[in-house]
Design an enzyme around this catalytic site. Structure first.
Site, mmCIF file in Angstrom:
data_model
loop_
_atom_site.group_PDB
_atom_site.id
_atom_site.type_symbol
_atom_site.label_atom_id
_atom_site.label_comp_id
_atom_site.label_asym_id
_atom_site.label_seq_id
_atom_site.Cartn_x
_atom_site.Cartn_y
_atom_site.Cartn_z
ATOM 1 C CG HIS B 130 37.283 36.095 43.739
ATOM 2 N ND1 HIS B 130 37.098 37.268 43.032
ATOM 3 C CD2 HIS B 130 37.187 35.090 42.829
ATOM 4 C CE1 HIS B 130 36.893 36.972 41.757
ATOM 5 N NE2 HIS B 130 36.951 35.656 41.597
ATOM 6 C CD GLU B 131 38.541 31.319 43.639
ATOM 7 O OE1 GLU B 131 37.564 30.746 43.114
ATOM 8 O OE2 GLU B 131 39.351 32.012 42.973
ATOM 9 C CG HIS B 140 34.596 37.188 37.643
ATOM 10 N ND1 HIS B 140 35.181 36.453 36.650
ATOM 11 C CD2 HIS B 140 35.030 36.657 38.818
ATOM 12 C CE1 HIS B 140 35.945 35.526 37.189
ATOM 13 N NE2 HIS B 140 35.864 35.614 38.506
ATOM 14 C CB CYS B 146 33.636 44.547 43.841
ATOM 15 S SG CYS B 146 32.735 43.116 44.448
ATOM 16 C CB CYS B 168 28.998 41.570 45.339
ATOM 17 S SG CYS B 168 29.445 41.603 43.592
HETATM 18 ZN ZN LIG Z 1 36.602 34.492 40.030
HETATM 19 ZN ZN LIG Z 2 30.811 43.443 43.304
#
Ligand SMILES: [Zn+2]
Ligand SMILES: [Zn+2]
Lengths: 450, 185
Positions: B130-131, B140, B146, B168
């Protein structure tokens, strides 16, 4: 989807504002920061943000003051006041002054994220409604005329059918029904659309001035005619001339007009040279021309010349279904023009508009929306914002303007009446319900000439 | 070849760092390089909150990023925060080179629950992806499964998967392509 919303974070502490800005940016918003109330106001002056995060305690202008200033420009700005000094008092003040929310730092990520999500959801909804309404009004509009009334839709069809003909059109309708809009629609949907559309209000000018206005004049033809001047008929060559308030013109001009309509040529005032023009004439009137013909004040041959195709525009009270549509369409345009963030009309306000009689028709509605918009304090026009309509009703439809002098009113009424009677004292006096000597006295008193 | 550097800042569980390295390398298709541990970030300590400022840790990390590292992931056991919020799991520079991740709140023990190492490592994987996803410009995602979905609590964190959704993944591929060709120049 979210990216088009902008957020402004205002805090004097750098780490505080930068870290919150970064955190919000991860959510996809475009985020800007300001280090003080002053800087925030400067930024808010050039753009509107969807949400303002304002620190309560800042040197200089504090959060609440900043909010109040922002609200002056963006009435429905969503403001979240942040504070580390949580006291019930400041919370209540902030809420009373209209802060959407009040958060105590540090707060949980969940709280902030839900708060932002909720505000943005409302903003998205408002924007969708706006787009929907714009589509709707486009659907029901024809060259700036907005209507879903069956009679008006028939008029739209008629306009399309006659747009490219050369025949004269006579438009009938009360004041403010939008006669000029219909004339423009005819011009711009026909084969003369790329040529000039020239509008003349025949009621506004005295006979001699109107004559030179319509036909132009030669140099030196009368005092003040220093140059040769082209008249409206010449300017409209190839296009359309719109003669508004045709019922108000003098007998002499009626003859001149008849000639130009029949011969397609005329003479400039003080000129001997015949000027040929190709102009389509559209005339409009709010008075009953047939009655005027019967009374002998309007030439019957001119009437028949004009009355080839007639369009009768219904008054607004006979097309009430258009009131919400029109009100919203005016609101969208005027809020933009006046830089006001108002895009809604409350249910009760709409009901008030629907119940009103609208003697001044569409123009009166437009003026009412503008007036309500100017004084509106929230992002919704409410019943209170339209309070003046009810006042008008209770006082028999007559609203006195501010600081009006009785003498002024009398003077205006007498002048208008004399204009209508072409200076006929007897007719004017009887119409005013006074005798001739009284009328002469008043004219002397107010320095009115016939 | 583009490199993602990984470093501990202060105390940080070795197994978690090693696992994060594997996850980053396989997911982003890049080599990872472990840097020597950064000093304990005392400068970022806030005694009143008994937490470390993630913003200050991130700033320090930027100064220590090797020139050839495209991205830098700093991992710490310390509980981290930004002034506005009571805590953050991690903080990244959107479209920037560095991110910081705290292991503290990813452990069941933090909440007084019995340890669950597998669950802990799964959370590490999600947060690391995520980061660094943010560092590649991803914001986001509204897809609840996701890994780019915002998690503000453990429930949300556990609900999502340790994978990027189709949208994404596409954005990520484009971002990696542009940033690696840029790095070669
Ligand atoms: Zn975030
Ligand atoms: Zn996504």
């Amino acid at each position: 989807m979210r990216k088009h919303w902008e957020i402004l974070v205002v805090d004097d502490e750098p780490v505080m504002r930068e870290s919150l800005a970064e955190w919000l940016a991860e959510d996809g918003y475009s985020v800007e920061t300001a280090a003080s109330g002053q800087e925030a106001l400067a930024k808010a002056a050039v753009r509107d943000y969807a949400i303002y995060f304002l620190d309560l305690k800042m040197p200089g202008i504090d959060g609440i003051e900043t909010m109040l200033e922002i609200r002056k420009r963006h009435a429905d700005a969503s403001v979240i006041i942040m504070t580390a000094y949580a006291t019930v008092d400041t919370a209540i003040t902030a809420m009373k002054e209209g802060a959407q929310e009040y958060v105590v730092k540090p707060c949980s990520p969940e709280e902030i994220s839900l708060l932002v999500e909720r505000i943005i959801k409302v903003k998205n909804l408002q924007r969708e409604n706006l787009i929907l309404r714009k589509k709707l009004s486009k659907h029901y509009s024809f060259h700036d005329i907005v209507s879903k009334n069956p009679k008006m839709v028939e008029i739209f069809d008629l306009i399309r059918d006659i747009a490219s003909l050369r025949s004269t059109v006579l438009i009938l309708g009360g004041s403010g029904t939008g006669k000029e809009l219909v004339a423009r629609a005819i011009h711009y949907s026909g084969n003369r659309a790329d040529k000039p559309f020239v509008a003349v209000s025949c009621a506004a000018l005295a006979e001699t001035l109107l004559e030179s206005e319509l036909f132009g004049h030669e140099k030196g033809s009368f005092t003040g005619a220093n140059d040769r001047k082209r008249g409206k008929f010449e300017m409209a060559d190839g296009g359309t001339i719109f003669l508004d308030e045709i019922g108000d013109i003098s007998p002499k001009l009626q003859v001149d007009l008849l000639r130009v309509l029949q011969e397609r040529s005329f003479f400039r005032v003080g000129g001997g040279e015949e000027v040929k023009v190709d102009v389509r004439a559209i005339a409009a009137t709010r008075v009953n021309l047939q009655e005027a013909v019967a009374a002998g004040t309007f030439r019957d041959d001119l009437f028949y010349r004009l009355n080839v195709i007639t369009i009768q525009i219904p008054p607004l009270r006979d097309r009430r279904e258009d009131i919400p549509l029109l009100a919203h369409s005016f609101l969208d345009r005027l809020s933009h023009e006046l830089g006001k963030d108002v895009h809604e009309i409350s249910e009760s306000a709409l009901k008030l508009l629907l119940d009103h009689e609208w003697p001044g028709n569409v123009r009166e509605l437009e003026n009412a929306v503008e007036r309500a918009l100017v004084t509106a304090r929230t992002h919704v026009l409410t019943e209170e914002d339209f309070g003046f309509l009810q006042q008008a009703k209770t006082s028999n439809g007559w609203v006195a303007p501010d600081n009006v002098l009785l003498d002024d009113v009398q003077r205006q009424v007498i002048m208008a009446t004399l204009r209508r009677t072409n200076g006929n004292i007897k007719e004017a006096a009887s119409s005013l319900g006074i005798d001739r000597s009284t009328l002469y006295d008043r004219m002397k008193k107010y320095a009115i000439e016939r | 070849m583009a490199v993602i550097a990984v470093a501990a800042a202060g105390p940080a569980e070795e197994e978690a760092i090693a696992y994060a390295e594997v996850c980053l390398s396989t997911t982003f298709g890049m080599e990872t390089r472990r840097l020597g541990p950064f000093p304990d970030p005392e400068y970022a300590y806030d005694a009143a909150r008994n937490q470390y400022s993630s913003t200050l840790v991130l700033r320090e990390a930027l100064d220590r990023r090797p020139a050839d590292a495209l991205k830098l992931m700093v991992i710490t056991d310390h509980d981290i925060f930004i002034p506005m919020l009571s805590f953050v799991y991690g903080q990244a520079q959107l479209n920037g080179p560095a991110a910081v991740l705290s292991l503290s709140r990813l452990r069941q023990e933090f909440y007084g629950l019995p340890p669950n190492h597998a669950l802990f490592l799964l959370r590490v994987r999600k947060e690391a992806l995520h980061e660094i996803g943010h560092c590649f410009g991803l914001t986001h995602c509204s897809d609840p499964l996701c890994t780019m979905r915002l998690s503000t609590n453990l429930q949300l964190l556990d609900e999502k998967q340790a994978e990027f959704c189709g949208d994404c993944a596409t954005l990520l591929r484009d971002a990696i392509n542009t940033s690696t060709t840029g790095a070669i120049k």
